[in-house]
Design a protein around this motif. Structure first.
Motif, short mmCIF file in Angstrom:
data_model
loop_
_atom_site.label_atom_id
_atom_site.label_comp_id
_atom_site.label_asym_id
_atom_site.label_seq_id
_atom_site.Cartn_x
_atom_site.Cartn_y
_atom_site.Cartn_z
N GLY A 1 0.83 -1.19 0.00
CA GLY A 1 0.00 0.00 0.00
C GLY A 1 0.87 1.24 0.00
O GLY A 1 1.79 1.36 0.80
N ILE A 2 0.59 2.16 -0.92
CA ILE A 2 1.38 3.38 -1.04
C ILE A 2 0.47 4.59 -0.92
O ILE A 2 -0.72 4.51 -1.19
CB ILE A 2 2.21 3.42 -2.35
CG1 ILE A 2 1.31 3.22 -3.57
CG2 ILE A 2 3.31 2.38 -2.32
CD1 ILE A 2 2.06 3.25 -4.89
N SER A 3 1.04 5.71 -0.53
CA SER A 3 0.27 6.90 -0.20
C SER A 3 -0.30 7.57 -1.45
O SER A 3 0.34 7.59 -2.51
CB SER A 3 1.16 7.90 0.54
OG SER A 3 0.47 9.12 0.76
N PHE B 1 0.71 -2.74 4.56
CA PHE B 1 0.72 -1.32 4.87
C PHE B 1 1.65 -1.09 6.05
O PHE B 1 1.32 -1.48 7.18
CB PHE B 1 -0.69 -0.82 5.20
CG PHE B 1 -1.62 -0.81 4.03
CD1 PHE B 1 -1.83 0.34 3.29
CD2 PHE B 1 -2.29 -1.98 3.64
CE1 PHE B 1 -2.68 0.35 2.19
CE2 PHE B 1 -3.15 -1.98 2.55
CZ PHE B 1 -3.34 -0.81 1.82
N PRO B 2 2.84 -0.52 5.83
CA PRO B 2 3.79 -0.32 6.93
C PRO B 2 3.22 0.58 8.01
O PRO B 2 2.55 1.58 7.72
CB PRO B 2 4.99 0.33 6.23
CG PRO B 2 4.87 -0.03 4.79
CD PRO B 2 3.39 -0.08 4.53
N THR B 3 3.48 0.23 9.26
CA THR B 3 3.12 1.07 10.39
C THR B 3 4.36 1.31 11.24
O THR B 3 5.38 0.64 11.09
CB THR B 3 2.02 0.42 11.25
OG1 THR B 3 2.50 -0.83 11.78
CG2 THR B 3 0.77 0.16 10.44
N PRO C 1 9.24 4.16 4.84
CA PRO C 1 8.55 3.26 3.92
C PRO C 1 9.49 2.46 3.01
O PRO C 1 9.23 1.29 2.72
CB PRO C 1 7.67 4.21 3.10
CG PRO C 1 7.47 5.40 3.99
CD PRO C 1 8.72 5.54 4.78
N GLU C 2 10.57 3.08 2.57
CA GLU C 2 11.51 2.38 1.70
C GLU C 2 12.13 1.18 2.41
O GLU C 2 12.34 0.12 1.81
CB GLU C 2 12.60 3.33 1.22
CG GLU C 2 12.14 4.43 0.30
CD GLU C 2 11.57 5.64 1.02
OE1 GLU C 2 11.19 6.61 0.35
OE2 GLU C 2 11.48 5.61 2.28
N VAL C 3 12.44 1.36 3.70
CA VAL C 3 13.06 0.28 4.48
C VAL C 3 12.04 -0.83 4.74
O VAL C 3 12.34 -2.03 4.58
CB VAL C 3 13.63 0.83 5.80
CG1 VAL C 3 14.16 -0.30 6.68
CG2 VAL C 3 14.71 1.86 5.52
N ALA C 4 10.82 -0.44 5.15
CA ALA C 4 9.78 -1.44 5.39
C ALA C 4 9.47 -2.22 4.12
O ALA C 4 9.30 -3.45 4.15
CB ALA C 4 8.52 -0.75 5.92
N LEU C 5 9.38 -1.52 2.99
CA LEU C 5 9.12 -2.19 1.72
C LEU C 5 10.23 -3.18 1.39
O LEU C 5 9.96 -4.30 0.92
CB LEU C 5 8.98 -1.15 0.60
CG LEU C 5 8.90 -1.67 -0.84
CD1 LEU C 5 7.77 -2.69 -0.99
CD2 LEU C 5 8.72 -0.51 -1.80
#
Length: 304
Positions: A12-14, A273-275, A280-284
């Protein structure tokens, strides 16, 4: 595009205007890391949000293999005949890399701010089923279509040559769940409910019963979960909260949980969906490079 994978894995991206350039970079990163899809929300009544289909089109133009999903399309503000033209156009331009997420419209009063009729919930569900029928009729070639429905009308309109994409619904109430069973290819449980939730246990039977009544195999309706959570450096002592909602854990904990979801609970896919505070780049990267390949391998090994 027909799903051939064992399970879908997405990100999921913004859709925030301020995050636009970063969002496009994340879609490209997900594509390089061989995820199956990226997902954006659809809130056209909010001024600081990008139009979802404009964002999807831009991202598809910058990527090679990944599919785009609007999670989910606000049908009240995107009439079915034009929505059909939109998704078949994106499919034609991208080589079929589009999934059509559809909803009856969870915020009907907000949608009405755009000048569309304010439907009551029951009418919105009828419009959803009518919309799915018409979108499919206006794709895949064939004779001109005349359709005189309660909500949508077309007269001798030639279908697009491109087939309709898979249709996944974001259904919650019993009427819309029944529409999913009769008409959709996939279901995205609302409120980020997962395979252990009360929502899933009480909703999925409604879908299955409606599918059987319509002469369909319930297994033809995939379940794809919106799945928020943290990816931690070390294992968590507790991976679910007091409401039994998944909160995350280490890579190993994620792999174990998702492998079980596929093999034991029939999950067909996950949109992560990172929380938390992780960029976000690291979580992805953790999701796409560590968790997803391991789950794919475990599922493939079980099937061998």
């Amino acid at each position: 595009m027909t799903p051939t994978r064992t399970a879908w894995f997405g990100i999921g991206i913004s859709s925030a205007v301020a995050e636009g350039p970063r969002t496009l970079r994340l879609a490209s990163q997900a594509d390089r890391d061989e995820l199956d899809l990226f997902s954006v929300s659809d809130h056209p009544y909010v001024s600081d949000r990008l139009d979802a289909y404009s964002l999807v089109g831009m991202a598809l133009g910058r990527t090679q293999s990944i599919a785009g999903l609007v999670n989910v399309t606000n049908l009240p503000v995107r009439p079915a005949p034009m929505l059909s033209r939109t998704v078949t156009s994106l499919a034609a331009l991208s080589g079929g890399r589009i999934v059509l997420g559809m909803g009856a419209g969870g915020l009907l009063a907000e949608s009405a701010k755009l000048g569309v009729p304010l439907l009551d919930p029951a009418a919105a569900v009828r419009a959803l089923e009518e919309g799915i029928t018409l979108i499919r009729a206006l794709s895949g070639g064939g004779a001109p279509v005349t359709f005189d429905g309660e909500f949508f009308q077309v007269t001798r309109l030639e279908p697009a040559a491109t087939p309709a994409p898979p249709v996944w619904t974001g259904s919650n109430g019993p009427r819309s769940l029944a529409v999913t069973g009769r008409s959709a290819d996939g279901w995205i449980p609302g409120h980020a409910a997962d395979w252990l939730s009360h929502r899933y246990r009480t909703s999925r039977p409604v879908i299955d019963e409606a599918a059987v009544a319509a002469g369909r195999d319930p297994r033809d309706v995939a379940t794809i979960y919106n799945l928020p959570g943290r990816i931690t450096a070390t294992p968590l002592a507790v991976t679910r909260d007091d409401d039994n909602r998944w909160v995350g854990g280490s890579v190993g904990q994620w792999v174990e949980e998702l492998t079980g979801a596929v093999l034991e609970h029939g999950a067909s896919g996950f949109t992560y969906f990172p929380t938390g505070d992780t960029e976000p780049e690291v979580a992805l990267a953790h999701w796409a490079q560590e968790i997803v390949p391991a789950v794919r391998a475990a599922v493939a090994a079980d099937a061998a």
